[in-house]
Design a protein around this motif. Structure first.
Motif, PDB file in Angstrom:
ATOM      1  N   THR A  82       0.693  -1.120   0.123  1.00 23.27           N
ATOM      2  CA  THR A  82       0.027   0.119   0.105  1.00 23.27           C
ATOM      3  C   THR A  82       1.010   1.224  -0.138  1.00 23.27           C
ATOM      4  O   THR A  82       0.595   2.142  -0.432  1.00 23.27           O
ATOM      5  CB  THR A  82      -0.935   0.163   1.417  1.00 23.27           C
ATOM      6  N   HIS A  83       1.997   1.236   0.728  1.00 27.17           N
ATOM      7  CA  HIS A  83       2.853   2.382   0.788  1.00 27.17           C
ATOM      8  C   HIS A  83       4.143   1.882   0.815  1.00 27.17           C
ATOM      9  O   HIS A  83       4.733   0.653   1.057  1.00 27.17           O
ATOM     10  CB  HIS A  83       2.916   3.081   2.190  1.00 27.17           C
ATOM     11  N   GLY A 105      -2.280  -4.313   7.039  1.00 24.48           N
ATOM     12  CA  GLY A 105      -2.950  -2.945   7.090  1.00 24.48           C
ATOM     13  C   GLY A 105      -2.585  -1.885   6.295  1.00 24.48           C
ATOM     14  O   GLY A 105      -1.733  -1.949   5.679  1.00 24.48           O
ATOM     15  N   ASN A 106      -3.037  -0.797   6.922  1.00 28.87           N
ATOM     16  CA  ASN A 106      -2.558   0.521   6.314  1.00 28.87           C
ATOM     17  C   ASN A 106      -2.914   1.587   7.172  1.00 28.87           C
ATOM     18  O   ASN A 106      -3.821   1.572   8.206  1.00 28.87           O
ATOM     19  CB  ASN A 106      -3.719   0.583   4.950  1.00 28.87           C
ATOM     20  N   ILE A 107      -2.156   2.652   7.072  1.00 26.84           N
ATOM     21  CA  ILE A 107      -2.396   3.903   7.972  1.00 26.84           C
ATOM     22  C   ILE A 107      -2.759   4.837   6.725  1.00 26.84           C
ATOM     23  O   ILE A 107      -2.369   5.322   5.906  1.00 26.84           O
ATOM     24  CB  ILE A 107      -1.307   4.449   8.399  1.00 26.84           C
ATOM     25  N   GLY A 188     -13.022  -4.046   3.666  1.00 24.71           N
ATOM     26  CA  GLY A 188     -13.306  -2.737   3.475  1.00 24.71           C
ATOM     27  C   GLY A 188     -12.286  -2.285   2.669  1.00 24.71           C
ATOM     28  O   GLY A 188     -11.312  -2.712   1.926  1.00 24.71           O
ATOM     29  N   PRO A 189     -12.580  -0.876   2.124  1.00 28.27           N
ATOM     30  CA  PRO A 189     -11.588  -0.392   1.181  1.00 28.27           C
ATOM     31  C   PRO A 189      -9.968  -0.264   1.408  1.00 28.27           C
ATOM     32  O   PRO A 189      -9.799   0.029   2.789  1.00 28.27           O
ATOM     33  CB  PRO A 189     -11.845   1.290   1.164  1.00 28.27           C
ATOM     34  N   LYS A 212      -8.262  -5.978  10.042  1.00 24.09           N
ATOM     35  CA  LYS A 212      -7.885  -7.030   9.210  1.00 24.09           C
ATOM     36  C   LYS A 212      -7.908  -8.494  10.152  1.00 24.09           C
ATOM     37  O   LYS A 212      -7.575  -8.451  11.059  1.00 24.09           O
ATOM     38  CB  LYS A 212      -6.657  -6.845   8.506  1.00 24.09           C
ATOM     39  N   SER A 213      -8.399  -9.528   9.307  1.00 27.09           N
ATOM     40  CA  SER A 213      -8.694 -10.630  10.247  1.00 27.09           C
ATOM     41  C   SER A 213      -7.328 -11.220  10.748  1.00 27.09           C
ATOM     42  O   SER A 213      -6.170 -11.083  10.280  1.00 27.09           O
ATOM     43  CB  SER A 213      -9.404 -11.674   9.209  1.00 27.09           C
TER      44      SER A 213
END
Length: 279
Positions: A82-83, A105-107, A188-189, A212-213
Motif C-alpha cells: 500500500t505504501h 493493514g494501512n495507515i 473494506g476499502p 484485518k482478520s
C-alpha cells in the motif's frame, strides 16, 4: 492487503505446513500478495531474517527456507503493498534488536501523517528506519512507547503479553485517531486504516486485530484444573499460532474480534484482552 503467520512453541518445531503445504499456506496466499516475502526465526534467542521483494510462490529460496526452519518462534509475512516500493527494505517482518514486527493493514493518509509520526519516534530509534512504509514507522512508534515504559530494556523472561500490550495500547489508539479510526470491515476499502499486527521478542508474542482478520490456534495442555480443550484465555499451551487466515482446519482456530489482543508469555501461558474473543 497482506497475509502473515506467527508461531510460539515450547519446543523447536517445523512450520512447512503453514508456509508451504496447507491449502492456505503463505506460499499460496502470496499469489494475491505478490510484492515480497519475509521469514524470521529465532535461533538461540536471536532473530534471523530472510526477505525478498519477489513473490513467495515464485521463490526457490522461500521454498527451501520454509522446509528448513526449526524454531520455537517464527514470524512470516507476504506483502501486498500500500505504501513504499517493492524492495527488501520495505518487506516484513521488521527487526530491532530481538524484536520482530509484521503488519497487515494501512495507515490512511500516511503521506500527510508521516512527519507527525516520525516526530513522535525517539531520535535514537528513528535513525534505524531504512524503508518508506507506514508499517515500519508504526513499528518504531511502538518501540518508542515500549522504551518509555521500560519494556524495551527488560530481559525477555520479565515481559508478558499484558505488560507488552499495556505499554503500546495508547500508541495504537493515537495512530488510529490520527488516521480516522480503525476500519472494522476486513474486506473494506484498502485506503482505510487497519492496524492488525504481530509483535514478538522470541519469548512473548502478541497479535492485535486492528481491522484485518487475525486468528489464533492454541490447544490446551494438562494445566491444573483446566478442563477445556482450548488454552485461549484459560491456561497454558504447547503451541500458539496466529494467522491472517487459518492454514488448516478452520474449526481449530478462533477468530480474534476487532480491537482484541491475544498473546502468549515466556512460560506459554495464554492471555487475552477482555474484548478479544466472541462470548
Amino acid at each position: 492487503m497482506c497475509r502473515m503467520f506467527a508461531l510460539r512453541s515450547s519446543v523447536s518445531c517445523r512450520v512447512q505446513e503453514s508456509l508451504l503445504d496447507a491449502d492456505k499456506s503463505l506460499q499460496r496466499l502470496s499469489e494475491v500478495n505478490p510484492h515480497g516475502w519475509g521469514v524470521g526465526q529465532y535461533v538461540q534467542g536471536v532473530p534471523e531474517i530472510v526477505k525478498s521483494p519477489e513473490m513467495a510462490a515464485e521463490s526457490p529460496v522461500y521454498s527451501t527456507l520454509s522446509n528448513q526452519i526449526d524454531s520455537s518462534c517464527v514470524v512470516a509475512h507476504v506483502r501486498r503493498a500500500t505504501h513504499g516500493d517493492h524492495t527488501v527494505a520495505n518487506t516484513h517482518p521488521f527487526q530491532y534488536g530481538r524484536w520482530l514486527f509484521a503488519h497487515n493493514g494501512n495507515i490512511a493518509d500516511f503521506d500527510d501523517l508521516r512527519a507527525t509520526l516520525l516526530d513522535e519516534i525517539a531520535p535514537s530509534l528513528r535513525s534505524h528506519i531504512v524503508g518508506t512504509t507506514d508499517s515500519e514507522v508504526l513499528f518504531y512508534r511502538l518501540l518508542t512507547a515500549m522504551s518509555d515504559a521500560g519494556v524495551l530494556g527488560k530481559e525477555a523472561d520479565d515481559i508478558g503479553p499484558q505488560v507488552l500490550w499495556e505499554s503500546i495500547s495508547s500508541v495504537v489508539e493515537r495512530v488510529a485517531e490520527l488516521a480516522g479510526g480503525m476500519h472494522d470491515d476486513p474486506d473494506g476499502p484498502s485506503d482505510e486504516t487497519y492496524l492488525t499486527f504481530v509483535l514478538t521478542d522470541g519469548s512473548t508474542l502478541i497479535g492485535h486485530q486492528g481491522g484485518k482478520s487475525l486468528f489464533v490456534h492454541a490447544p490446551a495442555i494438562n494445566y491444573g484444573d483446566q478442563t477445556k480443550s482450548w488454552a485461549v484465555g484459560q491456561g497454558a499451551t504447547d503451541h500458539f499460532l496466529l494467522a491472517s487466515e487459518p492454514a488448516h482446519n478452520p474449526r481449530m482456530w478462533a477468530s480474534i474480534q476487532h480491537g482484541g489482543v491475544v498473546g502468549v508469555s515466556p512460560d506459554m501461558t495464554v492471555w487475552t484482552s477482555s474484548n478479544a474473543l466472541a462470548v
